[in-house]
Design a protein around this motif. Structure first.
Motif, PDB file in Angstrom:
ATOM      1  N   SER A   1       0.818  -1.202   0.000  1.00 28.12           N
ATOM      2  CA  SER A   1       0.000   0.000   0.000  1.00 28.12           C
ATOM      3  C   SER A   1       0.857   1.259   0.000  1.00 28.12           C
ATOM      4  CB  SER A   1      -0.921  -0.005   1.223  1.00 28.12           C
ATOM      5  OG  SER A   1      -1.579   1.237   1.370  1.00 28.12           O
ATOM      6  N   GLU A   2       1.899   1.258   0.807  1.00 28.18           N
ATOM      7  CA  GLU A   2       2.768   2.432   0.909  1.00 28.18           C
ATOM      8  C   GLU A   2       3.597   2.629  -0.354  1.00 28.18           C
ATOM      9  OE1 GLU A   2       4.893   1.391   4.428  1.00 28.18           O
ATOM     10  OE2 GLU A   2       3.458   2.362   5.779  1.00 28.18           O
ATOM     11  N   ALA A   3       4.070   1.535  -0.935  1.00 33.11           N
ATOM     12  CA  ALA A   3       4.932   1.635  -2.116  1.00 33.11           C
ATOM     13  C   ALA A   3       4.149   1.846  -3.405  1.00 33.11           C
ATOM     14  CB  ALA A   3       5.794   0.377  -2.236  1.00 33.11           C
ATOM     15  N   HIS A   4       2.907   1.349  -3.449  1.00 35.80           N
ATOM     16  CA  HIS A   4       2.103   1.419  -4.676  1.00 35.80           C
ATOM     17  C   HIS A   4       0.685   1.880  -4.358  1.00 35.80           C
ATOM     18  CE1 HIS A   4       5.207  -0.510  -7.152  1.00 35.80           C
ATOM     19  NE2 HIS A   4       5.414  -1.290  -6.103  1.00 35.80           N
ATOM     20  N   PRO A   5       0.522   3.157  -4.041  1.00 39.90           N
ATOM     21  CA  PRO A   5      -0.823   3.664  -3.706  1.00 39.90           C
ATOM     22  C   PRO A   5      -1.806   3.577  -4.867  1.00 39.90           C
ATOM     23  CG  PRO A   5       0.769   5.463  -3.944  1.00 39.90           C
ATOM     24  CD  PRO A   5       1.561   4.203  -3.958  1.00 39.90           C
ATOM     25  N   ASP A   6      -1.307   3.354  -6.090  1.00 39.29           N
ATOM     26  CA  ASP A   6      -2.191   3.244  -7.255  1.00 39.29           C
ATOM     27  C   ASP A   6      -2.741   1.827  -7.434  1.00 39.29           C
ATOM     28  OD1 ASP A   6       0.526   2.476  -7.759  1.00 39.29           O
ATOM     29  OD2 ASP A   6       0.054   2.351  -9.895  1.00 39.29           O
ATOM     30  N   LYS A   7      -2.227   0.865  -6.683  1.00 38.89           N
ATOM     31  CA  LYS A   7      -2.660  -0.520  -6.823  1.00 38.89           C
ATOM     32  C   LYS A   7      -3.726  -0.860  -5.779  1.00 38.89           C
ATOM     33  CE  LYS A   7       0.238  -1.984 -10.080  1.00 38.89           C
ATOM     34  NZ  LYS A   7       0.812  -0.706 -10.538  1.00 38.89           N
TER      35      LYS A   7
ATOM     36  N   ARG B   1       7.007  -7.547 -10.289  1.00 41.53           N
ATOM     37  CA  ARG B   1       6.464  -8.403 -11.341  1.00 41.53           C
ATOM     38  C   ARG B   1       5.048  -8.029 -11.769  1.00 41.53           C
ATOM     39  NH1 ARG B   1       9.099 -13.581 -11.612  1.00 41.53           N
ATOM     40  NH2 ARG B   1      10.866 -13.676 -10.198  1.00 41.53           N
ATOM     41  N   ILE B   2       4.349  -7.250 -10.953  1.00 44.61           N
ATOM     42  CA  ILE B   2       2.912  -7.055 -11.124  1.00 44.61           C
ATOM     43  C   ILE B   2       2.537  -6.485 -12.488  1.00 44.61           C
ATOM     44  CG2 ILE B   2       3.017  -4.792  -9.991  1.00 44.61           C
ATOM     45  CD1 ILE B   2       0.090  -7.288  -9.787  1.00 44.61           C
ATOM     46  N   ASP B   3       3.340  -5.560 -13.008  1.00 43.13           N
ATOM     47  CA  ASP B   3       2.941  -4.875 -14.246  1.00 43.13           C
ATOM     48  C   ASP B   3       2.951  -5.795 -15.464  1.00 43.13           C
ATOM     49  OD1 ASP B   3       2.464  -2.486 -12.978  1.00 43.13           O
ATOM     50  OD2 ASP B   3       4.524  -1.777 -13.205  1.00 43.13           O
ATOM     51  N   GLY B   4       3.610  -6.935 -15.360  1.00 43.86           N
ATOM     52  CA  GLY B   4       3.639  -7.855 -16.492  1.00 43.86           C
ATOM     53  C   GLY B   4       2.605  -8.957 -16.396  1.00 43.86           C
ATOM     54  N   ILE B   5       1.686  -8.847 -15.425  1.00 45.41           N
ATOM     55  CA  ILE B   5       0.699  -9.904 -15.206  1.00 45.41           C
ATOM     56  C   ILE B   5      -0.706  -9.368 -15.484  1.00 45.41           C
ATOM     57  CG2 ILE B   5      -0.280 -11.514 -13.527  1.00 45.41           C
ATOM     58  CD1 ILE B   5       2.401 -11.348 -12.020  1.00 45.41           C
ATOM     59  N   PRO B   6      -1.381  -9.894 -16.486  1.00 47.37           N
ATOM     60  CA  PRO B   6      -2.755  -9.446 -16.773  1.00 47.37           C
ATOM     61  C   PRO B   6      -3.774 -10.248 -15.962  1.00 47.37           C
ATOM     62  CG  PRO B   6      -2.056 -10.994 -18.449  1.00 47.37           C
ATOM     63  CD  PRO B   6      -0.890 -10.858 -17.493  1.00 47.37           C
ATOM     64  N   PHE B   7      -4.994  -9.765 -15.921  1.00 45.23           N
ATOM     65  CA  PHE B   7      -6.089 -10.549 -15.335  1.00 45.23           C
ATOM     66  C   PHE B   7      -6.479 -11.653 -16.317  1.00 45.23           C
ATOM     67  CE2 PHE B   7      -6.782  -6.553 -12.965  1.00 45.23           C
ATOM     68  CZ  PHE B   7      -6.836  -7.070 -11.669  1.00 45.23           C
ATOM     69  N   GLN B   8      -6.807 -12.810 -15.810  1.00 45.74           N
ATOM     70  CA  GLN B   8      -7.253 -13.912 -16.658  1.00 45.74           C
ATOM     71  C   GLN B   8      -8.738 -13.739 -16.972  1.00 45.74           C
ATOM     72  OE1 GLN B   8      -5.492 -16.422 -18.063  1.00 45.74           O
ATOM     73  NE2 GLN B   8      -7.377 -17.081 -19.074  1.00 45.74           N
ATOM     74  N   THR B   9      -9.103 -13.978 -18.200  1.00 45.51           N
ATOM     75  CA  THR B   9     -10.512 -13.884 -18.609  1.00 45.51           C
ATOM     76  C   THR B   9     -11.083 -15.292 -18.772  1.00 45.51           C
ATOM     77  OG1 THR B   9      -9.881 -13.792 -20.944  1.00 45.51           O
ATOM     78  CG2 THR B   9     -10.136 -11.690 -19.773  1.00 45.51           C
ATOM     79  N   GLY B  10     -12.400 -15.366 -18.834  1.00 50.36           N
ATOM     80  CA  GLY B  10     -13.072 -16.627 -19.114  1.00 50.36           C
ATOM     81  C   GLY B  10     -13.195 -17.573 -17.939  1.00 50.36           C
ATOM     82  N   ILE B  11     -12.951 -17.086 -16.727  1.00 50.39           N
ATOM     83  CA  ILE B  11     -13.073 -17.948 -15.547  1.00 50.39           C
ATOM     84  C   ILE B  11     -14.552 -18.209 -15.277  1.00 50.39           C
ATOM     85  CG2 ILE B  11     -12.610 -18.188 -13.086  1.00 50.39           C
ATOM     86  CD1 ILE B  11     -10.093 -18.204 -14.757  1.00 50.39           C
ATOM     87  N   PRO B  12     -14.972 -19.459 -15.201  1.00 49.20           N
ATOM     88  CA  PRO B  12     -16.403 -19.758 -14.995  1.00 49.20           C
ATOM     89  C   PRO B  12     -16.844 -19.437 -13.565  1.00 49.20           C
ATOM     90  CG  PRO B  12     -15.118 -21.776 -14.921  1.00 49.20           C
ATOM     91  CD  PRO B  12     -14.156 -20.688 -15.317  1.00 49.20           C
TER      92      PRO B  12
END
Length: 531
Positions: free
Chosen positions: A22-28, A409-420
């Motif tokens: 939270s302190e290092a990445h207030p935008d996340k 690593r977070i910026d290179g990881i997208p959300f997965q789509t199509g999860i039932p």
């Protein structure tokens, strides 16, 4: 729901990660999920303190490292031990900066305690409720953060991986990836899915697998169970630490812990005859490591045919005892025991899991985008037996390390789509809760009787047979009834029981917390049992 970082568990490990992120990445966006109230964690029940090299005139990193290695009985990862010991004091200073208060002497210096296995006084403590004070300070900071969402009373059912997209996932699959979790909202009684770019498991211990434990009722091994079902790697589950001195009070669960710091301040263990027996088992007497003390107490109880031994504090300074251990003093008085007049009845109780989800030096698990820290993780620090008061230290150090690695690593990881969505088709409400509650009692009974402080091959074989039956019955129930926390916890605890027994069967020696009378000597089996 979607969140950048998903933290499962609100103990000191999970909160360290959340607050730093939270302190290092207030935008996340950071979400912390807990199945009970925010402060109902294993951390809250930690009494003794947190170990760290503080008095550099008399102590050193080398001494703390050596004490940890000795306690771990040959299975510690030395690199990890050095990391935790050397990074630990900085994490403690950060915690003090967050507002945590530790006891001080009259001259304003920190009052450092000593516990079993430690060669020096290095335990910082807040009376006998250290964990509660650390949890209080961290929660206050977390709740003030603008980008941390605390979600209470939500039970995580399973990790979401490729399995839920229709792909075959086995132990041999190299790219198993975590996309988030399915959770049971205990207020709506519906199962939701939460997608996350990175997930952190900080789910605590598994003491509820045993009939007698110091762990709160929430300690049901959920993180380990979920990772094993998701085909992740689990390590060293045979090493279950029994705290030597839980208050003996039949029928009370969890058992009330009498912190090791009482022995550090001079408390003496005595048997039924009033004899101080520890000198017969180890030259360090009452301050030997926990595995040795627990086995010694177990031996004395069996020799005398008693269900407990005694902790003698009658010779200790009353004012000092009440100041340092007010919670223990009040608890003893509440059951009619004055520790200054009578000896305290104590017996070992399941306390800590030294194994768990296998991680590397940054808290990464064998499943991509999934981290683990705290008691649910096996980092390599504890080896075959945890050194007293190293657990809170490890939780903070690896909470920080998980943060540092995942933030990069977070910026290179997208959300997965199509999860039932969760599919509950064909299930009905359970007709009888006794099918769950009785199975839990059976599990706890067999683990306590067959897989306790002292084991043998026949007991382990019997335990496995009974676990197989419990597993079959519970899986049939799971397939046909709607999900409930009680059913999910039972599934996880049966998995925990299986992993403990299977690892114990693989270890053909006695080492640390695993003592098998059919294999009493150590061998050259200096390896971890990975399942």
């Amino acid at each position: 729901m979607q969140t950048d970082f998903l933290v499962i568990g609100s103990g000191i490990a999970g909160l360290t990660f959340a607050l730093k992120m939270s302190e290092a990445h207030p935008d996340k966006k950071i979400m912390v999920i807990t199945k009970a109230a925010s402060d109902e964690t294993n951390t809250k029940y930690a009494q003794g303190g947190v170990a760290g090299v503080w008095d550099e005139a008399n102590d050193s990193f080398e001494k703390h490292i050596e004490d940890t290695l000795i306690a771990g009985d040959g299975l510690c990862n030395r690199e990890i031990v050095e990391i935790v010991v050397k990074e630990g004091p900085e994490r403690i200073r950060e915690l003090i900066g967050y507002g945590a208060e530790f006891d001080k002497t009259e001259n304003g210096e920190y009052a450092l305690g000593r516990e079993g296995g430690h060669s020096e006084h290095r335990i910082l403590h807040h009376k006998d409720v250290t964990g509660r004070e650390m949890e209080r300070a961290m929660l206050a900071k977390v709740q003030a953060a603008g980008n941390i969402e605390m979600v209470n009373h939500c039970y995580v059912v399973d990790l979401i991986t490729q399995h839920h997209l229709g792909f075959l996932v086995t132990k041999a699959t190299h790219d198993i990836t975590c996309y988030g979790v399915y959770v049971l909202n205990l207020r709506t009684n519906k199962i939701d899915k939460i997608l996350a770019r990175i997930t952190l498991l900080a789910t605590g211990g598994c003491g509820q697998a045993y009939r007698t434990t110091t762990n709160p009722r929430i300690a049901t091994g959920d993180g380990v169970g979920m990772v094993y079902r998701a085909k992740g790697r689990i390590e060293n589950m045979e090493f279950i630490q029994f705290h030597p001195t839980a208050l003996y009070k039949p029928g009370e669960s969890p058992s009330f812990l009498i912190t090791e710091a009482v022995r550090g301040d001079g408390g003496i263990l005595r048997n039924k005859k009033g004899e101080a027996f520890m000198e017969r088992y180890d030259h360090r007497k009452d301050l030997a490591p926990r595995d040795i003390v627990a086995r010694a107490i177990d031996s004395e109880m069996k020799l005398a045919g008693t269900e407990h031994v005694y902790l003698d504090c009658r010779h200790m300074d009353k004012d000092k005892f009440i100041h340092h251990f007010p919670n223990i003093y009040e608890k003893c008085l509440s059951i009619g025991i004055d520790p200054m007049e009578q000896m305290i009845p104590v017996a070992p109780a399941a306390h800590y899991s030294c194994g768990g989800i296998k991680t590397d030096e940054w808290g990464r698990t064998s499943i991509q985008h999934l981290y683990a820290c705290g008691e649910c993780a096996s980092t390599g620090l504890h080896g075959a037996n945890r050194l007293a008061s190293n657990s809170l230290l490890e939780a903070m150090v690896f909470g920080h390390r998980c943060f540092a690695d995942s933030a990069a690593r977070i910026d290179g990881i997208p959300f997965q789509t199509g999860i039932p969505d969760w599919n509950a088709k064909g299930t009905t409400d359970p007709k009888e809760m006794i099918l769950i509650t009785q199975s839990l009692k059976e599990l706890q009974q067999l683990m306590s009787d067959y897989v306790g402080i002292v084991r043998n091959d026949v007991r382990l074989q019997r335990a496995m047979k009974r676990l197989d039956l419990l597993h079959t019955e519970t899986e049939e129930l799971y397939e046909t009834t709607k999900v409930s926390p009680q059913l999910c916890e039972l599934r996880n605890l049966i998995t925990i029981g299986y992993l403990i027994v299977k690892a114990a069967q693989f270890r053909r020696e006695s080492r640390g917390l695993h003592f098998n009378t059919d294999h009493p000597a150590k061998s050259d089996q200096l390896q971890n049992i990975v399942l």
